[in-house]
Design a protein around this motif. Structure first.
Motif, PDB file in Angstrom:
ATOM      1  N   LEU A  85      -0.433  -0.490  16.606  1.00  0.00           N
ATOM      2  CA  LEU A  85      -0.295   0.231  15.346  1.00  0.00           C
ATOM      3  C   LEU A  85      -0.410   1.743  15.515  1.00  0.00           C
ATOM      4  O   LEU A  85       0.030   2.503  14.645  1.00  0.00           O
ATOM      5  CB  LEU A  85      -1.339  -0.261  14.344  1.00  0.00           C
ATOM      6  N   ASN A  86      -0.989   2.190  16.627  1.00  0.00           N
ATOM      7  CA  ASN A  86      -1.047   3.626  16.858  1.00  0.00           C
ATOM      8  C   ASN A  86       0.345   4.227  16.939  1.00  0.00           C
ATOM      9  O   ASN A  86       0.553   5.392  16.590  1.00  0.00           O
ATOM     10  CB  ASN A  86      -1.819   3.924  18.148  1.00  0.00           C
ATOM     11  N   VAL A  87       1.309   3.433  17.395  1.00  0.00           N
ATOM     12  CA  VAL A  87       2.681   3.908  17.498  1.00  0.00           C
ATOM     13  C   VAL A  87       3.216   4.284  16.115  1.00  0.00           C
ATOM     14  O   VAL A  87       3.966   5.255  15.967  1.00  0.00           O
ATOM     15  CB  VAL A  87       3.582   2.839  18.153  1.00  0.00           C
ATOM     16  N   LEU A  88       2.821   3.508  15.108  1.00  0.00           N
ATOM     17  CA  LEU A  88       3.281   3.785  13.748  1.00  0.00           C
ATOM     18  C   LEU A  88       2.836   5.178  13.307  1.00  0.00           C
ATOM     19  O   LEU A  88       3.631   5.958  12.772  1.00  0.00           O
ATOM     20  CB  LEU A  88       2.745   2.720  12.796  1.00  0.00           C
ATOM     21  N   ILE A 123       0.866  -1.178   0.000  1.00  0.00           N
ATOM     22  CA  ILE A 123       0.000   0.000   0.000  1.00  0.00           C
ATOM     23  C   ILE A 123       0.902   1.226   0.000  1.00  0.00           C
ATOM     24  O   ILE A 123       1.776   1.356   0.863  1.00  0.00           O
ATOM     25  CB  ILE A 123      -0.917   0.032   1.241  1.00  0.00           C
ATOM     26  N   THR A 124       0.697   2.112  -0.957  1.00  0.00           N
ATOM     27  CA  THR A 124       1.463   3.350  -1.027  1.00  0.00           C
ATOM     28  C   THR A 124       0.549   4.504  -0.636  1.00  0.00           C
ATOM     29  O   THR A 124      -0.499   4.711  -1.259  1.00  0.00           O
ATOM     30  CB  THR A 124       2.022   3.583  -2.442  1.00  0.00           C
ATOM     31  N   LEU A 125       0.944   5.246   0.403  1.00  0.00           N
ATOM     32  CA  LEU A 125       0.162   6.385   0.861  1.00  0.00           C
ATOM     33  C   LEU A 125       0.517   7.627   0.045  1.00  0.00           C
ATOM     34  O   LEU A 125       1.471   7.640  -0.733  1.00  0.00           O
ATOM     35  CB  LEU A 125       0.424   6.634   2.348  1.00  0.00           C
ATOM     36  N   ALA A 126      -0.256   8.679   0.238  1.00  0.00           N
ATOM     37  CA  ALA A 126      -0.082   9.888  -0.560  1.00  0.00           C
ATOM     38  C   ALA A 126       1.300  10.502  -0.384  1.00  0.00           C
ATOM     39  O   ALA A 126       1.825  11.136  -1.307  1.00  0.00           O
ATOM     40  CB  ALA A 126      -1.165  10.911  -0.212  1.00  0.00           C
ATOM     41  N   ASP A 127       1.889  10.333   0.803  1.00  0.00           N
ATOM     42  CA  ASP A 127       3.217  10.905   1.034  1.00  0.00           C
ATOM     43  C   ASP A 127       4.338   9.958   0.619  1.00  0.00           C
ATOM     44  O   ASP A 127       5.491  10.171   0.977  1.00  0.00           O
ATOM     45  CB  ASP A 127       3.384  11.298   2.504  1.00  0.00           C
ATOM     46  N   GLN A 128       3.983   8.902  -0.124  1.00  0.00           N
ATOM     47  CA  GLN A 128       4.907   7.901  -0.656  1.00  0.00           C
ATOM     48  C   GLN A 128       5.402   6.904   0.398  1.00  0.00           C
ATOM     49  O   GLN A 128       6.301   6.106   0.124  1.00  0.00           O
ATOM     50  CB  GLN A 128       6.112   8.557  -1.351  1.00  0.00           C
ATOM     51  N   THR A 129       4.841   6.946   1.603  1.00  0.00           N
ATOM     52  CA  THR A 129       5.128   5.897   2.581  1.00  0.00           C
ATOM     53  C   THR A 129       4.560   4.584   2.071  1.00  0.00           C
ATOM     54  O   THR A 129       3.416   4.516   1.631  1.00  0.00           O
ATOM     55  CB  THR A 129       4.497   6.230   3.941  1.00  0.00           C
ATOM     56  N   ARG A 130       5.390   3.535   2.127  1.00  0.00           N
ATOM     57  CA  ARG A 130       4.960   2.230   1.622  1.00  0.00           C
ATOM     58  C   ARG A 130       4.787   1.252   2.776  1.00  0.00           C
ATOM     59  O   ARG A 130       5.698   1.053   3.585  1.00  0.00           O
ATOM     60  CB  ARG A 130       5.983   1.686   0.617  1.00  0.00           C
ATOM     61  N   LEU A 131       3.599   0.666   2.852  1.00  0.00           N
ATOM     62  CA  LEU A 131       3.279  -0.355   3.841  1.00  0.00           C
ATOM     63  C   LEU A 131       3.272  -1.708   3.140  1.00  0.00           C
ATOM     64  O   LEU A 131       2.528  -1.900   2.172  1.00  0.00           O
ATOM     65  CB  LEU A 131       1.914  -0.097   4.482  1.00  0.00           C
ATOM     66  N   ILE A 132       4.078  -2.650   3.621  1.00  0.00           N
ATOM     67  CA  ILE A 132       4.107  -3.991   3.053  1.00  0.00           C
ATOM     68  C   ILE A 132       3.328  -4.915   3.974  1.00  0.00           C
ATOM     69  O   ILE A 132       3.669  -5.072   5.155  1.00  0.00           O
ATOM     70  CB  ILE A 132       5.556  -4.506   2.895  1.00  0.00           C
ATOM     71  N   LEU A 133       2.273  -5.523   3.463  1.00  0.00           N
ATOM     72  CA  LEU A 133       1.448  -6.444   4.241  1.00  0.00           C
ATOM     73  C   LEU A 133       1.892  -7.868   3.953  1.00  0.00           C
ATOM     74  O   LEU A 133       1.958  -8.275   2.799  1.00  0.00           O
ATOM     75  CB  LEU A 133      -0.029  -6.287   3.871  1.00  0.00           C
ATOM     76  N   GLN A 168       4.008  11.150  12.519  1.00  0.00           N
ATOM     77  CA  GLN A 168       3.695  12.552  12.768  1.00  0.00           C
ATOM     78  C   GLN A 168       4.827  13.274  13.499  1.00  0.00           C
ATOM     79  O   GLN A 168       5.167  14.419  13.168  1.00  0.00           O
ATOM     80  CB  GLN A 168       2.401  12.656  13.582  1.00  0.00           C
ATOM     81  N   LEU A 169       5.416  12.597  14.493  1.00  0.00           N
ATOM     82  CA  LEU A 169       6.436  13.238  15.312  1.00  0.00           C
ATOM     83  C   LEU A 169       7.820  13.177  14.671  1.00  0.00           C
ATOM     84  O   LEU A 169       8.650  14.058  14.907  1.00  0.00           O
ATOM     85  CB  LEU A 169       6.475  12.593  16.700  1.00  0.00           C
ATOM     86  N   CYS A 170       8.071  12.121  13.899  1.00  0.00           N
ATOM     87  CA  CYS A 170       9.402  11.937  13.286  1.00  0.00           C
ATOM     88  C   CYS A 170       9.247  11.645  11.794  1.00  0.00           C
ATOM     89  O   CYS A 170       9.537  10.527  11.336  1.00  0.00           O
ATOM     90  CB  CYS A 170      10.159  10.806  13.963  1.00  0.00           C
ATOM     91  N   PRO A 171       8.789  12.628  11.030  1.00  0.00           N
ATOM     92  CA  PRO A 171       8.545  12.379   9.594  1.00  0.00           C
ATOM     93  C   PRO A 171       9.798  12.037   8.815  1.00  0.00           C
ATOM     94  O   PRO A 171       9.707  11.481   7.712  1.00  0.00           O
ATOM     95  CB  PRO A 171       7.918  13.694   9.110  1.00  0.00           C
ATOM     96  N   THR A 172      10.973  12.355   9.358  1.00  0.00           N
ATOM     97  CA  THR A 172      12.225  12.051   8.646  1.00  0.00           C
ATOM     98  C   THR A 172      12.909  10.802   9.200  1.00  0.00           C
ATOM     99  O   THR A 172      14.080  10.551   8.908  1.00  0.00           O
ATOM    100  CB  THR A 172      13.187  13.243   8.751  1.00  0.00           C
ATOM    101  N   GLU A 173      12.179  10.013   9.998  1.00  0.00           N
ATOM    102  CA  GLU A 173      12.750   8.788  10.552  1.00  0.00           C
ATOM    103  C   GLU A 173      13.290   7.895   9.430  1.00  0.00           C
ATOM    104  O   GLU A 173      12.652   7.713   8.395  1.00  0.00           O
ATOM    105  CB  GLU A 173      11.690   8.013  11.336  1.00  0.00           C
ATOM    106  N   GLN A 174      14.481   7.327   9.659  1.00  0.00           N
ATOM    107  CA  GLN A 174      15.084   6.432   8.680  1.00  0.00           C
ATOM    108  C   GLN A 174      14.431   5.059   8.800  1.00  0.00           C
ATOM    109  O   GLN A 174      14.745   4.291   9.702  1.00  0.00           O
ATOM    110  CB  GLN A 174      16.594   6.319   8.908  1.00  0.00           C
TER     111      GLN A 174
END
Length: 286
Positions: free
Chosen positions: A164-167, A79-89, A172-178
Motif C-alpha cells: 500500500l505504500n506504493v499507492l 472513503i473520500t479524502l480531502a483532495d477528493q480521492t476516493r478509496l473503495i473498500l 505524491q509523485l503522480c498527482p494527475t495519474e489517470q
C-alpha cells in the motif's frame, strides 16, 4: 494496533471488541440475517481502515460511508479524502487471495466509482482486517473480467499491488495519474418511475433485487437514491423533512443504545444524523 506481516507488505489491522459490538448493533436495522452480516463486515472494514489512514498516513478523511441502504446486500464502503480521492473498500471473509471480485455497482454507477479499490479480508473470529492489495478503477474496468451472472468485475490476485505504500508514493509523485475510466451515463428516473421500480423489486418472489432487473435500471435507481440523499441533506439543514423520514428514536423506540450507535459515523458528530428512512426490497428471507 497496526502491524505488517513478516513475509509480505500486506497490512493487518486489529478489530477492537468495542468496535465489534458497535458494528453489530449498527447492522440490526437490516431485514435479513445475510444482509445484517454483510453490513456488519462492511462496517468493521470501514471503521478499522479509517483510523489507520488518519494515524499512519496523516490523511484527512472528508467522509466515509457504506453504499446507501436501499434494502440490498452489496459489499463495499467508500472513503473520500480531502483532495477528493476516493478509496473503495471491498471486504470479504474468504482467505483466498487468488481473485479480487468487485460488485458492478462500484464500477459502473457514476456517482459511486472511485480511484483506488482495496481488497480487504475481514476475520471477525480473529478480530482482524487485512488489506492485501489494491488496483485502480481504470485497471479494473479495462482489464477485469465481467461476470454477467452475478454482475461483478474480477481480477487475478497477482494483478493487484500488495504494498500500500506504493499507492501513497504514486499519489505524491503522480498527482494527475489517470485512475478512472469513463463509464456510460445512466438514465434519470422520475419519482414515479423510481417508486414503481421499488414496488416491483419489493415483490415477495424477488429474491435478489440487484439481479432482478437490467443493470441500467438498477444503477439508475441507485443514482436516484443518491440524488435524494443530497437533496434531503440540504433540506435537513433547515429542519425540513419529507414524508417517510423519521427520527431514529421513533424507528427504534425501545433501544436507546441502538439509536445512539446508529447515529455515529466515522467522522460526523452525533447531532448531524437526525432522520432515517427504512426501505425493504425483495424477499425477507433472502
Amino acid at each position: 494496533m497496526t502491524f505488517l506481516l513478516a513475509e509480505t507488505t500486506q497490512l493487518r489491522l486489529e478489530i477492537s471488541p468495542t468496535l465489534q459490538h458497535q458494528a453489530w448493533q449498527q447492522s440490526m436495522p437490516y431485514s435479513t440475517p445475510s444482509r445484517r452480516w454483510s453490513a456488519y463486515l462492511n462496517q468493521l472494514c470501514l471503521e478499522t481502515v479509517v483510523p489507520w489512514l488518519q494515524e499512519d498516513y496523516d490523511c484527512t478523511v472528508q467522509s466515509s460511508t457504506l453504499l446507501p441502504n436501499i434494502g440490498e446486500r452489496v459489499e463495499g464502503a467508500v472513503i473520500t479524502l480531502a483532495d477528493q480521492t476516493r478509496l473503495i473498500l471491498i471486504p470479504s471473509e474468504t482467505i483466498d487471495t487468488e481473485e479480487f471480485r468487485v460488485p458492478q455497482e462500484w464500477v459502473d454507477v457514476p456517482s459511486l466509482i472511485g480511484d483506488y479499490y482495496l481488497a480487504v479480508q475481514v476475520n471477525p473470529d480473529e478480530q482482524s482486517v487485512k488489506v492485501w492489495g489494491y488496483t485502480t478503477h481504470a485497471h479494473l474496468k479495462t482489464e477485469g473480467d465481467y461476470n454477467w451472472r452475478d454482475r461483478t468485475y474480477s481480477l487475478d490476485g497477482s494483478e493487484l499491488i500488495g504494498d500500500l505504500n506504493v499507492l501513497w508514493v504514486a499519489r505524491q509523485l503522480c498527482p494527475t495519474e489517470q485512475t478512472r475510466s469513463a463509464v456510460a451515463p445512466l438514465s434519470t428516473l422520475t419519482p414515479t418511475q423510481a417508486e414503481n421500480l421499488v414496488q416491483r423489486l419489493n415483490h415477495p418472489d424477488v429474491l435478489v433485487p440487484r439481479l432482478a432487473v437490467p443493470f441500467e435500471l438498477w444503477g439508475a435507481l441507485i443514482e436516484y437514491n443518491q440524488r435524494q440523499v443530497t437533496h434531503n441533506l440540504g433540506r435537513w439543514l433547515d429542519n425540513l423533512f419529507d414524508s417517510g423520514w423519521q427520527s431514529i428514536e421513533a424507528l427504534f423506540p425501545t433501544s436507546q443504545s441502538l439509536a445512539n450507535s446508529f447515529r455515529r459515523t466515522a467522522n460526523a458528530p452525533e447531532r448531524e444524523v437526525q432522520r432515517i428512512k427504512q426501505i425493504t426490497l425483495g424477499n425477507e428471507d433472502a
